[in-house]
Design an enzyme around this catalytic site. Structure first.
Site, mmCIF file in Angstrom:
data_model
loop_
_atom_site.group_PDB
_atom_site.id
_atom_site.type_symbol
_atom_site.label_atom_id
_atom_site.label_comp_id
_atom_site.label_asym_id
_atom_site.label_seq_id
_atom_site.Cartn_x
_atom_site.Cartn_y
_atom_site.Cartn_z
ATOM 1 N N ARG A 14 8.761 66.021 110.140
ATOM 2 C CA ARG A 14 8.510 65.616 111.513
ATOM 3 C C ARG A 14 7.283 66.372 112.000
ATOM 4 N NH1 ARG A 14 14.096 66.222 114.143
ATOM 5 N NH2 ARG A 14 13.554 68.298 113.409
ATOM 6 N N GLU B 248 6.008 67.572 114.483
ATOM 7 C CA GLU B 248 6.067 68.170 115.821
ATOM 8 C C GLU B 248 5.727 69.639 115.662
ATOM 9 O OE1 GLU B 248 10.115 67.406 116.672
ATOM 10 O OE2 GLU B 248 9.784 65.309 117.212
ATOM 11 N N ARG C 88 14.512 75.805 117.628
ATOM 12 C CA ARG C 88 15.453 74.815 117.100
ATOM 13 C C ARG C 88 14.795 73.763 116.218
ATOM 14 N NH1 ARG C 88 15.870 74.078 121.767
ATOM 15 N NH2 ARG C 88 16.022 71.808 121.806
ATOM 16 N N HIS C 89 13.456 73.685 116.209
ATOM 17 C CA HIS C 89 12.789 72.614 115.475
ATOM 18 C C HIS C 89 12.057 73.111 114.240
ATOM 19 C CE1 HIS C 89 13.432 70.694 119.412
ATOM 20 N NE2 HIS C 89 13.590 69.604 118.667
ATOM 21 N N GLU D 171 22.134 70.648 119.475
ATOM 22 C CA GLU D 171 22.457 69.316 118.983
ATOM 23 C C GLU D 171 22.475 69.376 117.467
ATOM 24 O OE1 GLU D 171 19.661 66.167 120.055
ATOM 25 O OE2 GLU D 171 20.124 65.303 118.089
ATOM 26 N N SER E 133 23.254 63.448 115.279
ATOM 27 C CA SER E 133 23.039 62.305 116.148
ATOM 28 C C SER E 133 23.350 61.060 115.331
ATOM 29 C CB SER E 133 21.573 62.312 116.594
ATOM 30 O OG SER E 133 21.411 61.501 117.705
ATOM 31 N N ARG F 274 20.672 73.828 111.547
ATOM 32 C CA ARG F 274 21.443 74.014 112.782
ATOM 33 C C ARG F 274 22.920 74.239 112.478
ATOM 34 N NH1 ARG F 274 18.850 69.827 117.164
ATOM 35 N NH2 ARG F 274 16.669 70.513 116.931
#
Lengths: 439, 439
Positions: free
Chosen positions: A221, A223, A229-230, A362, A365, A413
């Site tokens: 990803r 980002e 958290r990422h 989270e 999902s 996570r």
């Protein structure tokens, strides 16, 4: 300094095997010098291997001169082998020590070391990441990844027993798997391609053949990964199931979490003790809250979120305080979810998508997927994605696509939840390669 | 055509569960219409699910009119659900059939289908790959991936029992993991990076902490993948072990292959039957041939290979005829192996590198690693690689690097060996995405 060859030497015992019951027995142990304590007449070495620590005791007056000479030359973190005799010793860790008859030095460590892995005070994160493989020798750090290993074993064995088949989907893809978040471009020979951000479309296609599939592996990803958290490169645990709804796969998910917590608690007692973390095995079913209920809760806490918008991190942190364990968030607004999440038949504004939360994190999902080709094309357009660029995926809907559902779970996570570690970089072996490329 | 909702329907039995012992019992089965046979008064449907096939029998005179109407509208590969009563029936596959009381159509299939998955004659590879998810519904194709799943379970459980810990190493890296073969460039934010071609350097570093590690996952090699043995994106099974030599990890490898063959034979009887393949569980130790012995054998067959050169494919094909099973090739010339493979102490021209062969296919490659930093720097330079670009790897050799060894195994090639499939594209779920990006 010249090192010794291993020759015919092989380990007979790990440090954890050396106990009073071996009193008088000759053993061969391998590992790294974690500590050297000199009491004049006696020199103590603490030898560390992957299973723990054992004390090596050298008596200046009795020890063989070669052993003595080598022992003098030792420095912290050298890798060595010891042939010696176990001696019962109440004061020693494990209730026994080893009196060496022979010693071999296999690898030296440059002094001074960039960090002291035995020290109580932890070095700064940058120092630790610059010498990550040394940092990982800290018993607490090793414990984190043994917990991960146990969690993976538990998850795979649970999924296999449930009839899920492991698959490997492509990482180098032609177009966005999901649209939305940014992709890393790859030069695939003479063509532009991208790194997959999830197995989403492929796993949905594969239920046409195998009905129940799972995949565990790296996805990407683009980002900027500066939050706690990422990760730009992360390990995802994904499942997809045919003839199933969100509620069906939520049951699979809570059962999986329950089994993982049970097995990790049972198999990682020493690790959890090192991490000073206690896992409370969650009862199923997990609590379920709707998006609307959560918005009301937040409203009472003076946090207003306009209906339809995603829930920002500060709000999640507050929810984590209100619900300090595992819980599902359901009935998300359709527009807040990905194009492939099924809108409810009775109210298309609300989707059959869900999140699994652990406190404020989270974890997972998922949801019921759209299995009608027409509706999927409509949703793609509504989200500003071109059905044309998804034509190979849409083609699969011409082969008898049944109702299906699934979810994706972030491994790092989950490990945070299982270990109580709060910084995601501590649960990734080489985080620097994710946050920045080089140390 | 309007499809039905699944509603409260859930599968009670798989096709494989439906046998004479269920005579008179009501069941709910889900799956895809594989065949429709009309005998005037009777219409037979063959329903396929992930576990097999079951016969649905509709008697025009007795059947409920709604069921009859739906049955008329069915086409091949529609996904449907059937509620019905099991009836003992010797002639039916599995010794029983289902008399439907209710039928639901969940997904339609566009007619005509691009390929007939029940036909004896297989469609051309390009047609098959253009409709891969339909092609994968062929029972023989499904069998291949269930064999892979069983092989993975066997391999992981064997390695875990042996004390190996599963790890995940970075895929996005700054510089060549091994030098040699070409890398795919990735745009990592504003920097150029590459896709890892193996976990080699990272797994070697991790033995400093965990001693025994394994990884199973995708890696990338920018070689035009037009042979029947190469993939530009492939699944690699890697191990690395501290305080071990080539011979030690060869034992791990042959034991792993033995266990995988045993478990697959035991758990995949139906799959191997579908594939018309019989696995002969190989006895350990496997045969070991030196590079020199093989050169002599080839010489006798009038194939001359100058000492030090790699063995070309035609020569391997011949060796496969001479040695039609699993065997090791040892004592490779140092210059024919990667820079990290240890030269022999008694003769540096010869390395401690090995290959595991299955007939003419190279399944695995490994060896004792160099653990002396000075020697590694020397070998890097000799192979024209800059030690500077490996400085983060070399740094790990300052933390007490012990002797170590390991190997990497190509999963697709192992599955070829386990299934007898000769084209590697048949053992990859989405080979098109590897050979060419789009169908």
């Amino acid at each position: 300094m010249k090192t010794d060859k291993m020759g015919e030497w092989r380990r007979t015992h790990y440090s954890s095997d050396v106990g009073p019951e071996l009193d008088g027995k000759e053993v061969t142990v391998f590992g790294w010098v974690q500590e050297i304590r000199d009491l004049g007449g006696i020199r103590f070495l603490i030898l560390q291997d992957k299973n723990g620590k054992v004390q090596i005791t050298i008596h200046r007056d009795k020890a063989d001169s070669k052993v003595l000479k080598k022992a003098e030359s030792l420095q912290r973190q050298y890798s060595i082998g010891i042939k010696g005799v176990v001696r019962k010793m109440g004061k020693a860790p494990g209730g026994a020590e080893i009196i060496p008859n022979e010693m071999r030095i296999f690898g030296v460590a440059k002094q001074p070391l960039p960090l002291d892995i035995t020290g109580r005070t932890r070095a700064d994160i940058d120092v630790r990441l610059d010498a990550r493989v040394l940092d990982l020798r800290r018993e607490e750090n090793q414990a984190i990844f043994r917990v991960q290993h146990a969690a993976l074993e538990a998850a795979r064995s649970f999924l296999s027993k449930q009839g899920f088949m492991e698959v490997f989907t492509p990482r180098i893809i032609v177009s966005a798997t999901e649209g939305g978040s940014a992709l890393f471009p790859v030069a695939y020979f003479k063509r532009e391609a991208f790194l997959a951000q999830s197995p989403q479309l492929y796993k949905e296609q594969l239920i046409l053949d195998f009905e129940k599939v799972f995949e565990i592996g790296p996805f990407f990803r683009a980002e900027e990964s500066h939050t706690r958290r990422h990760l730009s490169e992360f390990i995802s645990l994904d499942i997809e199931e045919a003839f199933a709804t969100a509620e069906d796969v939520m049951k699979v998910l809570e059962e999986l979490i329950h089994n993982v917590c049970k097995d990790v608690t049972g198999n990682c007692g020493r690790e959890l003790k090192l991490l000073k973390h206690k896992i409370e095995v969650p009862k199923t079913p997990f609590k379920r809250f709707t998006y609307d209920e959560v918005l009301e809760e937040l409203e009472e806490e003076k946090i207003h979120i306009p209906w339809g918008e995603d829930i920002p991190t500060p709000a999640f942190r507050l929810l984590g305080k209100l619900h300090p364990y595992y819980y599902f968030l359901t009935d998300w607004p359709t527009k807040a979810k990905a194009f492939y999440i099924k809108p409810r038949d009775d109210n298309p504004e609300i989707s059959e998508g869900f999140d699994l939360m652990w406190r404020w994190v989270e974890l997972s999902s998922g949801g019921t997927r759209i299995h009608s080709k027409d509706l999927l094309v409509k949703r793609l357009s509504e989200q500003g994605l071109s059905p044309e660029s998804f034509k190979h995926h849409l083609q699969a809907f011409d082969y008898g696509m049944p109702p299906h559902a699934g979810w994706g779970l972030g491994l790092a996570r989950l490990v945070m939840a299982l270990t109580g570690i709060r910084n995601i970089r501590d649960v990734v072996l080489f985080p620097r390669d994710r946050f920045r490329l080089t140390p």
